[in-house]
Design a protein around this motif. Sequence first.
Motif, PDB file in Angstrom:
ATOM      1  N   GLN A 282      49.745  49.300  33.450  1.00 29.63           N
ATOM      2  CA  GLN A 282      49.849  48.850  34.691  1.00 29.63           C
ATOM      3  C   GLN A 282      50.400  48.748  35.548  1.00 29.63           C
ATOM      4  O   GLN A 282      49.990  48.771  36.577  1.00 29.63           O
ATOM      5  CB  GLN A 282      49.561  46.922  33.387  1.00 29.63           C
ATOM      6  CG  GLN A 282      48.381  47.102  32.296  1.00 29.63           C
ATOM      7  CD  GLN A 282      48.327  46.320  32.154  1.00 29.63           C
ATOM      8  OE1 GLN A 282      48.303  45.463  32.905  1.00 29.63           O
ATOM      9  NE2 GLN A 282      48.713  45.811  30.417  1.00 29.63           N
TER      10      GLN A 282
ATOM     11  N   ASP B  96      41.055  45.046  21.507  1.00 25.84           N
ATOM     12  CA  ASP B  96      41.715  44.825  22.505  1.00 25.84           C
ATOM     13  C   ASP B  96      42.406  45.767  23.641  1.00 25.84           C
ATOM     14  O   ASP B  96      42.692  47.026  23.079  1.00 25.84           O
ATOM     15  CB  ASP B  96      43.225  44.068  21.649  1.00 25.84           C
ATOM     16  CG  ASP B  96      44.327  44.394  23.219  1.00 25.84           C
ATOM     17  OD1 ASP B  96      45.489  44.734  22.477  1.00 25.84           O
ATOM     18  OD2 ASP B  96      44.071  42.474  22.429  1.00 25.84           O
ATOM     19  N   LEU B  97      42.183  45.019  25.457  1.00 20.18           N
ATOM     20  CA  LEU B  97      42.039  46.398  26.075  1.00 20.18           C
ATOM     21  C   LEU B  97      43.588  46.419  26.183  1.00 20.18           C
ATOM     22  O   LEU B  97      43.851  47.435  26.882  1.00 20.18           O
ATOM     23  CB  LEU B  97      42.164  45.576  27.236  1.00 20.18           C
ATOM     24  CG  LEU B  97      40.125  44.819  27.653  1.00 20.18           C
ATOM     25  CD1 LEU B  97      40.679  44.361  29.464  1.00 20.18           C
ATOM     26  CD2 LEU B  97      39.890  46.837  27.844  1.00 20.18           C
ATOM     27  N   SER B  98      45.245  45.949  25.915  1.00 18.04           N
ATOM     28  CA  SER B  98      46.205  46.702  25.437  1.00 18.04           C
ATOM     29  C   SER B  98      46.270  47.597  24.804  1.00 18.04           C
ATOM     30  O   SER B  98      47.065  48.518  24.719  1.00 18.04           O
ATOM     31  CB  SER B  98      46.758  45.975  25.385  1.00 18.04           C
ATOM     32  OG  SER B  98      47.116  44.584  26.002  1.00 18.04           O
TER      33      SER B  98
ATOM     34  N   GLU C  74      38.840  47.838  33.800  1.00 18.48           N
ATOM     35  CA  GLU C  74      38.826  46.233  33.514  1.00 18.48           C
ATOM     36  C   GLU C  74      39.864  45.812  33.003  1.00 18.48           C
ATOM     37  O   GLU C  74      39.830  44.083  32.817  1.00 18.48           O
ATOM     38  CB  GLU C  74      38.036  46.518  31.872  1.00 18.48           C
ATOM     39  CG  GLU C  74      37.196  45.887  31.193  1.00 18.48           C
ATOM     40  CD  GLU C  74      36.828  46.567  29.896  1.00 18.48           C
ATOM     41  OE1 GLU C  74      36.255  45.416  29.192  1.00 18.48           O
ATOM     42  OE2 GLU C  74      36.326  47.589  29.674  1.00 18.48           O
ATOM     43  N   ILE C  75      40.497  45.406  32.222  1.00 19.34           N
ATOM     44  CA  ILE C  75      42.033  44.770  32.679  1.00 19.34           C
ATOM     45  C   ILE C  75      42.369  44.219  33.367  1.00 19.34           C
ATOM     46  O   ILE C  75      42.441  42.803  33.965  1.00 19.34           O
ATOM     47  CB  ILE C  75      43.557  45.488  32.282  1.00 19.34           C
ATOM     48  CG1 ILE C  75      43.345  45.877  31.015  1.00 19.34           C
ATOM     49  CG2 ILE C  75      44.559  44.755  32.053  1.00 19.34           C
ATOM     50  CD1 ILE C  75      44.516  46.831  30.301  1.00 19.34           C
ATOM     51  N   GLN C  76      42.329  44.918  34.949  1.00 16.45           N
ATOM     52  CA  GLN C  76      42.520  44.241  36.047  1.00 16.45           C
ATOM     53  C   GLN C  76      41.672  43.098  36.944  1.00 16.45           C
ATOM     54  O   GLN C  76      41.345  41.581  37.416  1.00 16.45           O
ATOM     55  CB  GLN C  76      43.053  44.955  37.432  1.00 16.45           C
ATOM     56  CG  GLN C  76      44.231  45.793  36.885  1.00 16.45           C
ATOM     57  CD  GLN C  76      44.879  46.772  38.467  1.00 16.45           C
ATOM     58  OE1 GLN C  76      43.813  46.893  39.275  1.00 16.45           O
ATOM     59  NE2 GLN C  76      45.986  47.419  38.486  1.00 16.45           N
ATOM     60  N   THR C  77      40.204  43.473  36.288  1.00 18.98           N
ATOM     61  CA  THR C  77      39.257  42.706  36.862  1.00 18.98           C
ATOM     62  C   THR C  77      38.686  41.546  36.008  1.00 18.98           C
ATOM     63  O   THR C  77      37.986  40.917  36.347  1.00 18.98           O
ATOM     64  CB  THR C  77      38.060  43.794  37.443  1.00 18.98           C
ATOM     65  OG1 THR C  77      36.967  44.515  36.726  1.00 18.98           O
ATOM     66  CG2 THR C  77      38.619  44.315  38.661  1.00 18.98           C
ATOM     67  N   LYS C  78      38.609  42.296  34.760  1.00 18.05           N
ATOM     68  CA  LYS C  78      37.896  41.189  33.789  1.00 18.05           C
ATOM     69  C   LYS C  78      36.044  41.674  33.857  1.00 18.05           C
ATOM     70  O   LYS C  78      35.658  40.900  33.246  1.00 18.05           O
ATOM     71  CB  LYS C  78      38.584  39.649  33.707  1.00 18.05           C
ATOM     72  CG  LYS C  78      39.691  38.964  34.187  1.00 18.05           C
ATOM     73  CD  LYS C  78      40.712  39.368  32.432  1.00 18.05           C
ATOM     74  CE  LYS C  78      42.148  39.225  32.407  1.00 18.05           C
ATOM     75  NZ  LYS C  78      42.896  39.964  32.553  1.00 18.05           N
ATOM     76  N   GLU C  79      36.021  41.679  34.176  1.00 16.38           N
ATOM     77  CA  GLU C  79      34.957  42.799  34.291  1.00 16.38           C
ATOM     78  C   GLU C  79      34.529  43.889  34.069  1.00 16.38           C
ATOM     79  O   GLU C  79      35.362  45.090  33.857  1.00 16.38           O
ATOM     80  CB  GLU C  79      34.355  42.929  35.729  1.00 16.38           C
ATOM     81  CG  GLU C  79      34.390  41.280  36.914  1.00 16.38           C
ATOM     82  CD  GLU C  79      34.270  41.802  38.499  1.00 16.38           C
ATOM     83  OE1 GLU C  79      33.782  42.553  38.464  1.00 16.38           O
ATOM     84  OE2 GLU C  79      34.594  41.009  38.865  1.00 16.38           O
TER      85      GLU C  79
END
Length: 144
Positions: free
Chosen positions: A23, A62-64, A107-112
């Motif tokens: 990231q 889990d996104l990570s 998706e991680i950055q915007t949470k959308e």
Amino acid sequence: MVEEISQFFYSFKTKVVDSNSIQNEYSNAIFDFAEELKKKKLDEEFRENFLMILGYTLRLEDLSQRLFFTFQEAIYAIDLDFQMRNEDSKKLNSIVYILVLEVILKEIQTKEIDEVLKQEALEAYKKLEEQKAKENKKYHMYQY
């Protein structure tokens, strides 16, 4: 462009990069590569493969973890392509994995979440799994 992407992945062959590093240190490179691919309309050309890999990654909540394991899979796939000298596969994997990683990073950055894209990817992956199940069923029929 594709050669640059494959070299990017290949450079991590002997390293393990955690999701925070991906990231913080490599997201700009991934976004730049993805943008160039889209300018050349390669995202459209390889859309079906992209959807299947994206659908596969969605197994992980889990996104990570999704980011980490997808990045590792990309490195492994590109390394194998180099070893096998398979230029077509190297091109496909370079394009598809950069585009999938871009989606995960966004998706991680915007949470959308792009629900339409997510649904398309899940359907493409489901279709692939059903196809594999049919093939396995045929194989098992011949064992008896």
